[in-house]
Motif scaffolding. Structure first.
Motif, short mmCIF file in Angstrom:
data_model
loop_
_atom_site.label_atom_id
_atom_site.label_comp_id
_atom_site.label_asym_id
_atom_site.label_seq_id
_atom_site.Cartn_x
_atom_site.Cartn_y
_atom_site.Cartn_z
N LYS A 197 -49.46 2.98 -4.28
CA LYS A 197 -49.96 3.41 -2.98
C LYS A 197 -49.43 2.51 -1.87
CE LYS A 197 -54.31 4.21 -0.50
NZ LYS A 197 -55.80 4.13 -0.60
N GLN A 198 -49.46 1.19 -2.12
CA GLN A 198 -48.95 0.24 -1.13
C GLN A 198 -47.46 0.45 -0.90
OE1 GLN A 198 -48.44 -3.81 -2.36
NE2 GLN A 198 -48.94 -4.64 -0.33
N THR B 297 -38.80 -6.29 19.98
CA THR B 297 -38.18 -6.73 18.72
C THR B 297 -39.24 -7.01 17.67
OG1 THR B 297 -36.38 -7.71 19.98
CG2 THR B 297 -36.62 -8.42 17.70
N SER B 298 -40.33 -7.63 18.08
CA SER B 298 -41.38 -7.99 17.13
C SER B 298 -42.00 -6.75 16.49
CB SER B 298 -42.45 -8.81 17.85
OG SER B 298 -43.50 -9.13 16.96
N VAL B 299 -42.23 -5.71 17.28
CA VAL B 299 -42.81 -4.48 16.74
C VAL B 299 -41.89 -3.85 15.70
CG1 VAL B 299 -43.42 -2.09 17.32
CG2 VAL B 299 -44.26 -3.97 18.73
N GLY B 300 -40.57 -3.97 15.91
CA GLY B 300 -39.62 -3.38 14.97
C GLY B 300 -39.35 -4.22 13.74
N ASN B 301 -39.98 -5.37 13.63
CA ASN B 301 -39.77 -6.28 12.50
C ASN B 301 -40.83 -6.02 11.43
OD1 ASN B 301 -39.45 -8.38 10.72
ND2 ASN B 301 -39.92 -9.99 12.20
N PRO B 302 -40.47 -5.42 10.29
CA PRO B 302 -41.49 -5.09 9.27
C PRO B 302 -42.15 -6.32 8.68
CG PRO B 302 -39.27 -4.81 8.39
CD PRO B 302 -39.12 -5.04 9.87
N MET B 303 -41.46 -7.47 8.73
CA MET B 303 -42.03 -8.69 8.16
C MET B 303 -43.26 -9.17 8.92
SD MET B 303 -40.14 -9.15 5.57
CE MET B 303 -38.56 -8.55 4.98
N GLN B 304 -43.46 -8.63 10.12
CA GLN B 304 -44.62 -9.01 10.92
C GLN B 304 -45.88 -8.22 10.55
OE1 GLN B 304 -44.55 -11.55 13.18
NE2 GLN B 304 -42.45 -11.90 12.52
N TYR B 305 -45.73 -7.25 9.66
CA TYR B 305 -46.86 -6.39 9.29
C TYR B 305 -47.53 -6.92 8.03
CZ TYR B 305 -45.25 -3.07 12.80
OH TYR B 305 -44.91 -2.48 13.98
N GLY C 72 -48.89 -7.80 4.58
CA GLY C 72 -48.54 -7.45 3.21
C GLY C 72 -47.08 -7.12 2.98
N TYR C 73 -46.29 -6.97 4.05
CA TYR C 73 -44.92 -6.51 3.85
C TYR C 73 -44.05 -7.57 3.18
CZ TYR C 73 -40.72 -3.75 4.61
OH TYR C 73 -39.59 -2.99 4.40
N GLN C 74 -44.16 -8.81 3.57
CA GLN C 74 -43.31 -9.85 3.00
C GLN C 74 -43.50 -9.96 1.49
OE1 GLN C 74 -42.91 -13.66 4.92
NE2 GLN C 74 -43.58 -12.84 6.91
N LYS C 75 -44.77 -9.97 1.08
CA LYS C 75 -45.05 -10.08 -0.36
C LYS C 75 -44.52 -8.86 -1.11
CE LYS C 75 -48.85 -10.69 -3.64
NZ LYS C 75 -50.32 -10.83 -3.80
N TRP C 76 -44.74 -7.68 -0.52
CA TRP C 76 -44.26 -6.46 -1.16
C TRP C 76 -42.73 -6.44 -1.22
CZ3 TRP C 76 -41.03 -2.61 0.66
CH2 TRP C 76 -40.89 -1.49 -0.17
#
Length: 397
Positions: A217-218, A138-146, A148-152
């Motif tokens: 790019k981001q 589940t954690s791997v599939g959560n984009p918020m764990q990557y 810069g993703y939350q801010k973006w």
């Protein structure tokens, strides 16, 4: 993934490591096989004794028949005929004892396999090792764990809210994000939401001016990450469907096994408390072996009592029980097959994504956990053996 997690919580043992758990399963299998092996030796020895007895009696009858051809004395003929009848009755008694021996042995095998299944069902997958693996899925599939993703994502949602009144697609995107509010906290990306998100993200990227090259790019990278994780989640959810089916089947199997065990214990006049104390909760393997041997003797005694009590229909109850246990054993084997297949499907999914630049490093870590889980399962369970053993459980003669 919550259903998968519940499945593992239900059938897990939280007090053992994977290696210890596998060793416990192997020890239990060895105990069961030792008892069944001795049962087979005893059955064959008794069968040989009865066959030898029949052969001897048959030869003696042949001698009597030869003597009768040469005898004219009436008293001698009558005596030899009486002797012949006695030996015929001896053969019939031996044949009935052969049948009793086979039935007793088969019913003993059914009971030993049934009670052994109780210990095999409970730790079908070790919770400690699997919990870590499935939460990691589940954690791997959560984009918020990557990084810069939350801010973006906040910038993306701000764009959606600012422009939703001017664009129907963004308006739908906004409503879906409101409905699926958990997404901002890391809910998996799947279903209709993902398609709308992709369109909205594409519009967001197109709106970024040429001067904001780094943001553009981001955004392209985050868009790609979102799409990859959406497909990853979709693939995992397909496997979870298999787990849901397995969960239901295992629950049904456990209930049927428990009901059958209760019914047979009542028939054998065995206390469930004694069974739990002396076998299920017993940590000494030799004591568990002793219990199974004593249980085997109780079954043999009960079968003989039933035959004496009801010579006409003594086999009916036991025949039904034997068929039920054999069916349970086959179903258990089929379920372990399904679990093995589900673990293999996870392996295929992880192999599919392990080279991806954005999530590959996390997939490789997850792949190591999956391999450990599969190895522990394979060490403890052999689906083909369960089915083969079930088919060969009973002897016909």
């Amino acid at each position: 993934m919550r259903l998968v997690f519940k499945f593992l919580v239900w059938i897990g043992l939280m007090s053992y490591s994977g290696s210890v758990w596998a060793q416990i399963q192997i020890d239990d299998a060895m105990i069961r096989e030792k008892v069944l092996e001795q049962l087979e030796i005893d059955r064959e020895q008794k069968a040989r004794e009865l066959e030898d007895k029949i052969v001897v009696l048959d030869l003696e009858i042949q001698k009597i028949d030869e003597a009768l051809k040469l005898t004219q004395n009436t008293d001698e003929i009558i005596e030899k005929l009486r002797d012949r009848v006695n030996k015929l009755e001896g053969i019939q008694a031996a044949e009935r004892e052969k049948e009793l021996n086979i039935y007793s042995s088969n019913y003993q095998s059914a009971v030993i396999n049934l009670v052994s299944m109780e210990r095999e069902l409970r730790p079908l997958i070790l919770f400690n090792s699997s919990r870590d693996f499935f939460s990691s899925l589940t954690s791997v599939g959560n984009p918020m764990q990557y990084p810069g993703y939350q801010k973006w994502f906040k910038g993306f949602t701000s764009y959606v809210e600012t422009n939703k009144n001017e664009d129907a697609t963004l308006q739908i995107t906004s409503k879906l994000l409101e409905t699926a509010g958990d997404f901002a906290q890391g809910a998996p990306i799947a279903g209709p939401l993902s398609e709308v998100l992709f369109i909205g993200m594409d519009k967001f990227i197109q709106s970024i001016g040429k001067k904001k090259r780094e943001l553009r790019k981001q955004s392209i990278m985050m868009f790609e990450l979102t799409m990859i994780l959406s497909q990853y989640t979709h693939d995992i959810n397909l496997v979870e469907t298999g787990w849901n089916k397995t969960t239901k089947e295992l629950e049904e199997l456990q209930q049927l096994q428990a009901n059958t065990l209760l019914d047979i214990f009542q028939f054998l006049e065995i206390k469930n408390e004694d069974f739990r104390e002396m076998y299920l909760e017993e940590t000494d393997a030799l004591k568990r072996l002793d219990y199974l041997n004593s249980l085997k003797q109780m079954v043999e005694k009960k079968v003989k009592e039933e035959k004496r009590r009801n010579d006409e229909a003594w086999k009916n109850k036991m025949y039904y029980d034997m068929q039920t246990v054999q069916s349970l054993k086959i179903r258990f084997g089929n379920i372990t097959f399904e679990i093995k297949e589900n673990l293999n499907r996870y392996e295929e999914i992880l192999r599919k994504y392990q080279e991806n630049d954005l999530i590959g490093d996390r997939i490789l870590i997850l792949k190591g956990k999956q391999e450990n889980l599969s190895s522990a399962f394979n060490d403890a369970f052999n689906p083909q053996n369960y089915i083969t053993d079930a088919v060969r459980m009973y002897k016909r003669n």
